[in-house]
Scaffold this motif. Structure first.
Motif, PDB file in Angstrom:
ATOM      1  N   TRP A 288      32.987  22.275  21.532  1.00  0.00           N
ATOM      2  CA  TRP A 288      34.075  21.476  21.397  1.00  0.00           C
ATOM      3  C   TRP A 288      35.192  22.329  20.936  1.00  0.00           C
ATOM      4  N   ILE A 289      34.876  22.929  19.707  1.00  0.00           N
ATOM      5  CA  ILE A 289      36.132  23.967  19.273  1.00  0.00           C
ATOM      6  C   ILE A 289      36.515  25.265  19.781  1.00  0.00           C
ATOM      7  N   THR A 290      35.467  25.705  20.393  1.00  0.00           N
ATOM      8  CA  THR A 290      35.549  26.931  21.100  1.00  0.00           C
ATOM      9  C   THR A 290      36.418  26.539  22.409  1.00  0.00           C
ATOM     10  N   ALA A 291      36.171  25.804  22.934  1.00  0.00           N
ATOM     11  CA  ALA A 291      36.847  25.064  24.395  1.00  0.00           C
ATOM     12  C   ALA A 291      38.288  25.178  24.224  1.00  0.00           C
ATOM     13  N   ILE A 292      39.001  24.863  22.887  1.00  0.00           N
ATOM     14  CA  ILE A 292      40.205  24.848  22.681  1.00  0.00           C
ATOM     15  C   ILE A 292      40.834  26.331  23.201  1.00  0.00           C
ATOM     16  N   PRO A 293      40.727  27.477  22.483  1.00  0.00           N
ATOM     17  CA  PRO A 293      41.319  28.827  22.889  1.00  0.00           C
ATOM     18  C   PRO A 293      40.858  28.956  24.362  1.00  0.00           C
ATOM     19  N   LEU A 294      39.648  28.840  24.672  1.00  0.00           N
ATOM     20  CA  LEU A 294      39.174  29.257  26.201  1.00  0.00           C
ATOM     21  C   LEU A 294      39.593  28.576  27.137  1.00  0.00           C
ATOM     22  N   SER A 295      40.239  27.337  26.792  1.00  0.00           N
ATOM     23  CA  SER A 295      41.045  26.681  27.982  1.00  0.00           C
ATOM     24  C   SER A 295      42.158  27.173  28.300  1.00  0.00           C
ATOM     25  N   TYR A 296      42.982  27.336  27.017  1.00  0.00           N
ATOM     26  CA  TYR A 296      44.444  28.005  27.430  1.00  0.00           C
ATOM     27  C   TYR A 296      44.055  29.470  28.101  1.00  0.00           C
ATOM     28  N   PHE A 297      43.310  30.310  27.603  1.00  0.00           N
ATOM     29  CA  PHE A 297      43.220  31.801  28.003  1.00  0.00           C
ATOM     30  C   PHE A 297      42.694  31.414  29.608  1.00  0.00           C
ATOM     31  N   LEU A 298      41.857  30.740  30.058  1.00  0.00           N
ATOM     32  CA  LEU A 298      41.482  30.465  31.327  1.00  0.00           C
ATOM     33  C   LEU A 298      42.570  29.919  32.137  1.00  0.00           C
ATOM     34  N   SER A 299      43.189  29.073  31.638  1.00  0.00           N
ATOM     35  CA  SER A 299      44.537  28.358  32.184  1.00  0.00           C
ATOM     36  C   SER A 299      45.692  29.451  32.777  1.00  0.00           C
ATOM     37  N   HIS A 300      45.950  30.373  31.515  1.00  0.00           N
ATOM     38  CA  HIS A 300      46.862  31.203  31.903  1.00  0.00           C
ATOM     39  C   HIS A 300      46.374  32.409  32.901  1.00  0.00           C
ATOM     40  N   TYR A 301      45.257  32.651  32.839  1.00  0.00           N
ATOM     41  CA  TYR A 301      44.425  33.498  33.966  1.00  0.00           C
ATOM     42  C   TYR A 301      44.527  33.013  35.371  1.00  0.00           C
ATOM     43  N   PHE A 302      44.168  31.839  35.489  1.00  0.00           N
ATOM     44  CA  PHE A 302      44.418  31.098  36.948  1.00  0.00           C
ATOM     45  C   PHE A 302      45.762  30.888  37.166  1.00  0.00           C
ATOM     46  N   VAL A 303      46.580  30.639  36.537  1.00  0.00           N
ATOM     47  CA  VAL A 303      47.953  30.372  36.701  1.00  0.00           C
ATOM     48  C   VAL A 303      48.628  31.856  37.339  1.00  0.00           C
ATOM     49  N   PHE A 304      48.411  32.769  36.631  1.00  0.00           N
ATOM     50  CA  PHE A 304      49.241  34.192  36.699  1.00  0.00           C
ATOM     51  C   PHE A 304      48.346  35.064  37.581  1.00  0.00           C
ATOM     52  N   LEU A 305      47.057  34.900  37.785  1.00  0.00           N
ATOM     53  CA  LEU A 305      46.410  36.014  38.726  1.00  0.00           C
ATOM     54  C   LEU A 305      47.058  35.823  39.996  1.00  0.00           C
ATOM     55  N   LYS A 306      47.260  37.332  40.386  1.00  0.00           N
ATOM     56  CA  LYS A 306      48.227  37.271  41.708  1.00  0.00           C
ATOM     57  C   LYS A 306      47.384  37.343  42.899  1.00  0.00           C
ATOM     58  N   LYS A 307      46.222  37.769  43.056  1.00  0.00           N
ATOM     59  CA  LYS A 307      45.374  37.546  43.944  1.00  0.00           C
ATOM     60  C   LYS A 307      45.094  36.037  44.557  1.00  0.00           C
ATOM     61  N   LYS A 308      45.122  35.878  45.713  1.00  0.00           N
ATOM     62  CA  LYS A 308      44.989  34.447  46.375  1.00  0.00           C
ATOM     63  C   LYS A 308      43.555  33.926  46.268  1.00  0.00           C
ATOM     64  N   LEU A 309      42.578  34.876  46.995  1.00  0.00           N
ATOM     65  CA  LEU A 309      41.349  34.397  47.060  1.00  0.00           C
ATOM     66  C   LEU A 309      40.421  34.444  45.941  1.00  0.00           C
ATOM     67  N   MET A 310      40.571  35.692  45.157  1.00  0.00           N
ATOM     68  CA  MET A 310      39.382  35.635  43.961  1.00  0.00           C
ATOM     69  C   MET A 310      39.713  34.595  43.005  1.00  0.00           C
ATOM     70  N   PRO A 311      40.779  33.956  42.568  1.00  0.00           N
ATOM     71  CA  PRO A 311      40.962  32.971  41.647  1.00  0.00           C
ATOM     72  C   PRO A 311      40.229  31.545  42.236  1.00  0.00           C
ATOM     73  N   GLU A 312      40.609  31.335  43.606  1.00  0.00           N
ATOM     74  CA  GLU A 312      39.963  30.260  44.256  1.00  0.00           C
ATOM     75  C   GLU A 312      38.468  30.294  44.259  1.00  0.00           C
ATOM     76  N   ILE A 313      37.812  31.538  44.453  1.00  0.00           N
ATOM     77  CA  ILE A 313      36.439  31.654  44.389  1.00  0.00           C
ATOM     78  C   ILE A 313      35.770  31.428  43.039  1.00  0.00           C
ATOM     79  N   LEU A 314      36.357  32.039  41.860  1.00  0.00           N
ATOM     80  CA  LEU A 314      35.899  32.060  40.646  1.00  0.00           C
ATOM     81  C   LEU A 314      35.987  30.735  40.112  1.00  0.00           C
ATOM     82  N   PHE A 315      37.381  29.944  40.409  1.00  0.00           N
ATOM     83  CA  PHE A 315      37.432  28.856  39.962  1.00  0.00           C
ATOM     84  C   PHE A 315      36.330  27.706  40.489  1.00  0.00           C
ATOM     85  N   SER A 316      36.236  27.838  41.905  1.00  0.00           N
ATOM     86  CA  SER A 316      35.078  26.790  42.511  1.00  0.00           C
ATOM     87  C   SER A 316      33.859  27.122  42.197  1.00  0.00           C
ATOM     88  N   LEU A 317      33.434  28.398  41.810  1.00  0.00           N
ATOM     89  CA  LEU A 317      32.016  28.667  41.398  1.00  0.00           C
ATOM     90  C   LEU A 317      31.912  27.901  39.896  1.00  0.00           C
TER      91      LEU A 317
END
Length: 334
Positions: A288-317
């Motif tokens: 519940w606490i670890t999820a706080i920074p982890l959520s922001y790091f993943l959000s930044h990653y999936f917002v700005f990752l330039k490749k189109k297909l890979m983020p969709e695959i990783l997020f869907s998985l």
């Protein structure tokens, strides 16, 4: 695609996040009796004991109350980025990732002390970051210490996060003794007041020390990790590694306040992992606490990752993995 839809910021995205949350927590309500047999109510911290006694022994009210706190956390996750704008994008992804990450362990989707600890930690993070550019002594650190101290009266292991106040002073301020003393004073104040209350109502003040010692060093968590638990944590860890590397590669281009915010979140992530690994009383509830920074790091990653297909695959998985975990626990592992 899933990621493309959740990256949008319209009302429909909020609706989808609510639907996801209700689905992920529906099993907790259905399977409430089995999930209630955990160790949180044995010699609890004072404030958590009070809340538990008010809500009662039936698990469903506690789960519904916890869901309300999850909604509050989701709002605070998005609101912090709205105020500080450290991700540099308006997005609801932090709320979604928080809801998904805490669903990694369905057994802990119930009222537990770390839920309250995460709420108070979020308030403390905001107060620390608001000290940026304050002239003179920043009393924000007293407030942050007070919030962490109060949260520790719910979840004892939150007290270890007092270290982020020192990190905040180092990152955001010119280090001075006054702000350090303010931080320590704020952290200790709830315990001093609780000791006084114990004395006034006729309880032994030494009981507070005993309870604190038990909840940090005496309690044994006892969670048994299955191979699937380990696999899901490994996959999440791989995502975190990718998100961290992406952040480190791009952090130099960000504004100073954004860099300092992410640096503070790194302190929180490292502290939570160390507490999880080194303190015997800390277990899966630390998610519940670890999820706080982890959520922001993943959000930044999936917002700005330039490749189109890979983020969709990783997020869907990741998304489908959470759905599968919930379904498997509800139907096969009860």
């Amino acid at each position: 695609m899933l990621l493309r839809q959740f990256k949008r910021t319209g009302p429909f995205t909020i609706f989808l996040i609510v639907v996801v949350m209700l689905f992920l927590w529906s099993g907790s309500v259905i399977d409430a009796k089995d999930r209630f047999s955990l160790y949180f109510d044995i010699d609890p911290m004072p404030l958590y004991g009070i809340v538990s006694s008010i809500i009662g022994t039936h698990p469903v009210p506690g789960i519904l109350f916890t869901m309300a706190l999850v909604c509050l956390m989701a709002f605070m996750m998005v609101n912090l980025n709205t105020i500080l704008f450290f991700i540099h994008e308006r997005t609801f992804l932090p709320a979604l990732f928080y809801i998904l990450i805490i669903a990694l362990f369905p057994q802990y989707q119930l009222m537990n002390p770390s839920v309250f600890g995460s709420v108070f930690l979020m308030f403390a993070i905001r107060r620390i970051m608001e000290s940026y550019r304050i002239q003179g002594v920043a009393y924000n650190f007293f407030d942050a210490g007070l919030l962490i101290g109060i949260g520790s009266l719910f979840y004892a292991n939150l007290i270890w996060f007092g270290i982020i106040m020192i990190a905040g002073i180092i990152l955001l301020r010119t280090f001075n003794t006054k702000e350090l003393l303010l931080s320590i004073t704020g952290l200790l104040t709830p315990f001093v007041l609780t000791t006084g209350i114990y004395y006034v109502i006729g309880n032994d003040p030494a009981d507070l020390i005993r309870i604190l010692d038990y909840n940090i060093f005496g309690r044994k968590a006892g969670f048994t990790y299955t191979p699937f638990n380990i696999g899901s944590l490994v996959f999440t860890g791989v995502l975190l590694l990718g998100a961290s590397l992406h952040l480190f590669m791009n952090i130099g281009s960000k504004k100073i306040q954004a860099r300092k915010t992410f640096s503070l979140l790194i302190w929180i992530l490292v502290t939570s992992i160390l507490v999880w690994l080194l303190i015997s009383s800390a277990s899966v509830e630390m998610m519940w606490i670890t999820a706080i920074p982890l959520s922001y790091f993943l959000s930044h990653y999936f917002v700005f990752l330039k490749k189109k297909l890979m983020p969709e695959i990783l997020f869907s998985l990741f998304f489908l993995m959470i759905i599968y975990i919930q379904s498997m626990y509800l139907w096969y592992l009860k």
